[in-house]
Design an enzyme around this catalytic site. Sequence first.
Site, PDB file in Angstrom:
ATOM      1  N   ALA A 128       0.762  -1.249   0.000  1.00 21.81           N
ATOM      2  CA  ALA A 128       0.000   0.000   0.000  1.00 21.81           C
ATOM      3  C   ALA A 128       0.794   1.300   0.000  1.00 21.81           C
ATOM      4  O   ALA A 128       0.271   2.334  -0.423  1.00 21.81           O
ATOM      5  CB  ALA A 128      -0.962  -0.014   1.191  1.00 21.81           C
ATOM      6  N   CYS A 150       4.277  -0.618 -12.335  1.00 20.37           N
ATOM      7  CA  CYS A 150       4.728   0.528 -13.132  1.00 20.37           C
ATOM      8  C   CYS A 150       5.884   0.091 -14.027  1.00 20.37           C
ATOM      9  O   CYS A 150       6.731   0.891 -14.405  1.00 20.37           O
ATOM     10  CB  CYS A 150       5.088   1.728 -12.266  1.00 20.37           C
ATOM     11  SG  CYS A 150       6.447   1.421 -11.150  1.00 20.37           S
TER      12      CYS A 150
END
Length: 319
Positions: free
Chosen positions: A124, A248
């Site tokens: 997170a 990413c």
Amino acid sequence: MSRSSKKKSKKTGGAEAFEAYFSSVYADRWASIKTALHAEDLKVARRNRFFSDESELQKLLSEPGLGEPFQDESLQDCYEVTEDFDLSSFTTPMLPFYRMDPASILAAKALDVQTGEMVLDMCAAPGGKTLVLAEALNGTGTLVANELSPKRRFRLMSVIKRYVPAEIRKTIKITNKDAARFGMMKKRFHRILLDAPCSGERGVLQKQSDLASWKEKRTKSFAIKQYSLLSSAFLCLEPGGRIVYSTCSISPHENDGVIAKLHKRHAGRFKILPQDYGRGKATDYGWHFLPDDQGWGPIYIAVIEKNFEVGGPEAELKD
Ligand SMILES: C[S@@+](CC[C@H](N)C(=O)[O-])C[C@H]1O[C@@H](n2cnc3c(N)ncnc32)[C@H](O)[C@@H]1O
């Protein structure tokens, strides 16, 4: 080869391998992707939905650095920013904006969290996507925000404190597990966000020492770790529940490659939900935003829905 040229080739070997690998993956598009990865990443200011003082917000919207609001329906509450935009200039106790990549917002929204659900954010920190999930739950259900790194977990805690009111924070549990262990626990979740640790080639390209030591083996070993996190998520997902897997990375090993492994291991137990954001492009299993297309990303998103007839972790661990 002289000793000095040997030394030089050792130093540049990673850069050459990086170049050779990604130009084989992206062909003609690689040059423009590389240029975009060298540039600063694009971030927008996303309004904090828990910041409810409308008159104060109107004042803040005229601050320098905040541009036009986005027109896309899924990016409502997002504003373009210029370099004058400075979050530290906001002195309100609760921060009104969070800076993040628009494609990251779409990844969190793809989880389609409904009020009252049990939601797990497996990896997170620093917490931009956690905020999107917390807003969707709006104090109902439970949000487990997990982060392994103590330093990054501290950052996550401070983000949650600065953006989420105390009353809502009672429904958010911050944990510090290795996310690969969730699959072995009894707890089940309706929605799981796995924003996985990844190679992050933007960072690699911008840091000489990382580029010089780059090997395809490195992205393959990230993919192994990512698959162990994804199978852990799959095991603790309720039948009918949803996982958003995102990275990413621009490496296919870490994106479609990881979902392909899930297919091999759990064929017939889940479906991949289609996505279309009007920009970026579909891949075999997901959607990829690459930064040469208006600066968004890189962000890969795959949306996985577990079939209803699949049993819980116990049933799946049997085979
Ligand atoms: C891509 S970042 C998450 C970004 C975050 N979702 C956000 O939107 O702000 C991945 C995070 O996973 C954490 N991480 C790495 N391995 C982990 C593991 N085994 N279990 C839990 N977290 C892990 C890293 O420390 C890092 O903070």
